[in-house]
Scaffold this motif. Sequence first.
Motif, PDB file in Angstrom:
ATOM      1  N   LEU A  81       8.863 -31.503 -11.596  1.00 11.60           N
ATOM      2  CA  LEU A  81       9.192 -32.425 -10.499  1.00 11.60           C
ATOM      3  C   LEU A  81       7.974 -33.149  -9.933  1.00 11.60           C
ATOM      4  N   LYS A  82       6.923 -32.417  -9.635  1.00 13.58           N
ATOM      5  CA  LYS A  82       5.733 -33.036  -9.021  1.00 13.58           C
ATOM      6  C   LYS A  82       5.125 -34.082  -9.960  1.00 13.58           C
ATOM      7  N   THR A  83       5.144 -33.765 -11.257  1.00  6.52           N
ATOM      8  CA  THR A  83       4.597 -34.701 -12.251  1.00  6.52           C
ATOM      9  C   THR A  83       5.419 -35.983 -12.296  1.00  6.52           C
ATOM     10  N   ILE A  84       6.752 -35.837 -12.200  1.00  2.08           N
ATOM     11  CA  ILE A  84       7.618 -37.023 -12.228  1.00  2.08           C
ATOM     12  C   ILE A  84       7.460 -37.828 -10.933  1.00  2.08           C
ATOM     13  N   GLU A  85       7.221 -37.124  -9.829  1.00  2.86           N
ATOM     14  CA  GLU A  85       7.042 -37.814  -8.533  1.00  2.86           C
ATOM     15  C   GLU A  85       5.736 -38.605  -8.480  1.00  2.86           C
ATOM     16  N   GLU A  86       4.678 -38.026  -9.048  1.00  2.00           N
ATOM     17  CA  GLU A  86       3.348 -38.675  -8.976  1.00  2.00           C
ATOM     18  C   GLU A  86       2.691 -38.678 -10.357  1.00  2.00           C
ATOM     19  N   PRO A  87       3.273 -39.436 -11.310  1.00  2.00           N
ATOM     20  CA  PRO A  87       2.703 -39.414 -12.660  1.00  2.00           C
ATOM     21  C   PRO A  87       1.462 -40.300 -12.760  1.00  2.00           C
ATOM     22  N   PRO A  88       0.552 -40.016 -13.690  1.00  2.00           N
ATOM     23  CA  PRO A  88      -0.545 -40.948 -13.945  1.00  2.00           C
ATOM     24  C   PRO A  88       0.032 -42.279 -14.442  1.00  2.00           C
ATOM     25  N   ALA A  89      -0.696 -43.366 -14.248  1.00  2.00           N
ATOM     26  CA  ALA A  89      -0.193 -44.700 -14.602  1.00  2.00           C
ATOM     27  C   ALA A  89       0.169 -44.827 -16.084  1.00  2.00           C
ATOM     28  N   TYR A  90      -0.500 -44.036 -16.930  1.00  2.10           N
ATOM     29  CA  TYR A  90      -0.287 -44.163 -18.383  1.00  2.10           C
ATOM     30  C   TYR A  90       0.853 -43.279 -18.909  1.00  2.10           C
ATOM     31  N   ALA A  91       1.477 -42.475 -18.062  1.00  2.38           N
ATOM     32  CA  ALA A  91       2.443 -41.476 -18.543  1.00  2.38           C
ATOM     33  C   ALA A  91       3.860 -42.029 -18.651  1.00  2.38           C
ATOM     34  N   VAL A  92       4.554 -41.661 -19.734  1.00  6.83           N
ATOM     35  CA  VAL A  92       5.996 -41.934 -19.886  1.00  6.83           C
ATOM     36  C   VAL A  92       6.643 -40.632 -20.370  1.00  6.83           C
ATOM     37  N   ILE A  93       7.625 -40.154 -19.615  1.00  2.00           N
ATOM     38  CA  ILE A  93       8.312 -38.896 -19.964  1.00  2.00           C
ATOM     39  C   ILE A  93       9.757 -39.225 -20.346  1.00  2.00           C
ATOM     40  N   LEU A  94      10.153 -38.794 -21.547  1.00  2.00           N
ATOM     41  CA  LEU A  94      11.510 -39.039 -22.040  1.00  2.00           C
ATOM     42  C   LEU A  94      12.244 -37.704 -22.154  1.00  2.00           C
ATOM     43  N   LEU A  95      13.257 -37.519 -21.314  1.00  2.00           N
ATOM     44  CA  LEU A  95      14.052 -36.286 -21.337  1.00  2.00           C
ATOM     45  C   LEU A  95      15.323 -36.552 -22.137  1.00  2.00           C
ATOM     46  N   LEU A  96      15.507 -35.849 -23.238  1.00  2.00           N
ATOM     47  CA  LEU A  96      16.691 -36.032 -24.086  1.00  2.00           C
ATOM     48  C   LEU A  96      17.674 -34.906 -23.769  1.00  2.00           C
ATOM     49  N   ALA A  97      18.837 -35.275 -23.243  1.00  2.00           N
ATOM     50  CA  ALA A  97      19.757 -34.252 -22.714  1.00  2.00           C
ATOM     51  C   ALA A  97      21.177 -34.451 -23.234  1.00  2.00           C
ATOM     52  N   GLU A  98      21.746 -33.378 -23.795  1.00  2.00           N
ATOM     53  CA  GLU A  98      23.153 -33.444 -24.207  1.00  2.00           C
ATOM     54  C   GLU A  98      24.052 -33.588 -22.988  1.00  2.00           C
ATOM     55  N   ASN A  99      23.671 -32.943 -21.887  1.00  2.00           N
ATOM     56  CA  ASN A  99      24.464 -33.034 -20.663  1.00  2.00           C
ATOM     57  C   ASN A  99      23.549 -33.311 -19.474  1.00  2.00           C
ATOM     58  N   PRO A 100      23.262 -34.595 -19.192  1.00  2.61           N
ATOM     59  CA  PRO A 100      22.348 -34.931 -18.099  1.00  2.61           C
ATOM     60  C   PRO A 100      22.840 -34.450 -16.734  1.00  2.61           C
ATOM     61  N   ASP A 101      24.167 -34.261 -16.607  1.00  2.00           N
ATOM     62  CA  ASP A 101      24.742 -33.906 -15.297  1.00  2.00           C
ATOM     63  C   ASP A 101      24.326 -32.516 -14.827  1.00  2.00           C
ATOM     64  N   ILE A 102      23.829 -31.671 -15.732  1.00  2.00           N
ATOM     65  CA  ILE A 102      23.432 -30.330 -15.276  1.00  2.00           C
ATOM     66  C   ILE A 102      21.962 -30.268 -14.871  1.00  2.00           C
ATOM     67  N   LEU A 103      21.247 -31.387 -15.023  1.00  2.00           N
ATOM     68  CA  LEU A 103      19.861 -31.417 -14.523  1.00  2.00           C
ATOM     69  C   LEU A 103      19.875 -31.485 -12.999  1.00  2.00           C
ATOM     70  N   LEU A 104      18.838 -30.977 -12.372  1.00  2.00           N
ATOM     71  CA  LEU A 104      18.769 -30.967 -10.907  1.00  2.00           C
ATOM     72  C   LEU A 104      18.776 -32.396 -10.355  1.00  2.00           C
ATOM     73  N   PRO A 105      19.490 -32.626  -9.247  1.00  2.00           N
ATOM     74  CA  PRO A 105      19.507 -33.970  -8.639  1.00  2.00           C
ATOM     75  C   PRO A 105      18.114 -34.491  -8.302  1.00  2.00           C
ATOM     76  N   THR A 106      17.193 -33.578  -7.975  1.00  2.00           N
ATOM     77  CA  THR A 106      15.815 -34.004  -7.663  1.00  2.00           C
ATOM     78  C   THR A 106      15.134 -34.628  -8.888  1.00  2.00           C
ATOM     79  N   ILE A 107      15.538 -34.181 -10.083  1.00  2.00           N
ATOM     80  CA  ILE A 107      15.005 -34.763 -11.328  1.00  2.00           C
ATOM     81  C   ILE A 107      15.720 -36.084 -11.634  1.00  2.00           C
ATOM     82  N   THR A 108      17.051 -36.052 -11.645  1.00  2.00           N
ATOM     83  CA  THR A 108      17.814 -37.250 -12.056  1.00  2.00           C
ATOM     84  C   THR A 108      17.564 -38.441 -11.132  1.00  2.00           C
ATOM     85  N   SER A 109      17.353 -38.164  -9.847  1.00  2.00           N
ATOM     86  CA  SER A 109      17.147 -39.261  -8.895  1.00  2.00           C
ATOM     87  C   SER A 109      15.806 -39.974  -9.111  1.00  2.00           C
TER      88      SER A 109
END
Length: 335
Positions: free
Chosen positions: A137-165
Amino acid sequence: MREPDERKGFAGIVGHRDVVEHLQNAIRTGKVSHAYIIGGEKGSGKRLIAAIFAMTLQCQEHGTEPCQVCTSCRKMLSGNHPDVIYVTHEKPNTVSIDDIREQLVDDISIKPYESRYKIYIVDDASMMSPQAQNALLKTIEEPPAYAVILLLAENPDILLPTITSRCVTLRLKPVSDEEMKDYLMHQMHVPDYQAEIEASFAQGNIGKAKKAAESRDFMESVEYCVRIMKKAKQMEIYELVDAVKQLSSDKKSIYDKLDLFEMWFRDVLLFKATKEVDGLIFKEEINAISERAATSSYEGIQKIIEAIHVAADRLRANVNFDLTMELMFLTIKEN
């Protein structure tokens, strides 16, 4: 080396035009998000789309398709690009906090070695434990300018709302039968009739269609299922028992066979309602289909389709295999 499909870039992706356009537009306008969720069932193409997006972002030509020939693209195609990291997990059903910390959170502060971006592809992201998601979570909130994170999920709805938002969510929809059939015929050189069956069988999942097309056994399964369906109404009980024994010898493929049984009875139902051959999957079996349509009522065919669904549910719940199959075949015979 990567799969041939990766070498065709975005243009080689079957279906998913809305997702492709979104990603290409982000590249074109320079508005690439730091975190994406790509959602879709197993085999839908999540990993391929993520790989092509990563390759395009790192491409030295800076276009909306990977050039395939620059140093960066060649490294990506050979599977050893230092700035594209696939986050793996050893436990089969869990991406743990250690996996996320060691491979992503602790690594992301190190600048890219040679590219504009540092890209992390997290496969099976819906398997991340709550602790792993909170570590991310902290990394997604304050990522370095060069970072791109790709989360591949069969069921995105079970990820925490803090992540999906905090992510851009892109969902892969089923690929149309027409696109699927076109791909199977022109890219995989599958004959017309076989492509029709495999496209319908795949139910919009390109990975499932490719697997069927590449399998030596799939068309044998089709022939076996058609043979049983053609004579099911006339079968004696001992013949039903033999059919059950044959099916139980290969329990791995039973769900595929149940899908094929259902496809057959959907053809019967469609022909009964329309008397037209055009929409049928098993067109070559029109005589057997019209015969069955004439001897079964609408209600009877619906009962059969329902019985096939019930059989699949019972098998998933580990109910006795032979009993489940016998009950299903009796419903097919009696209706």
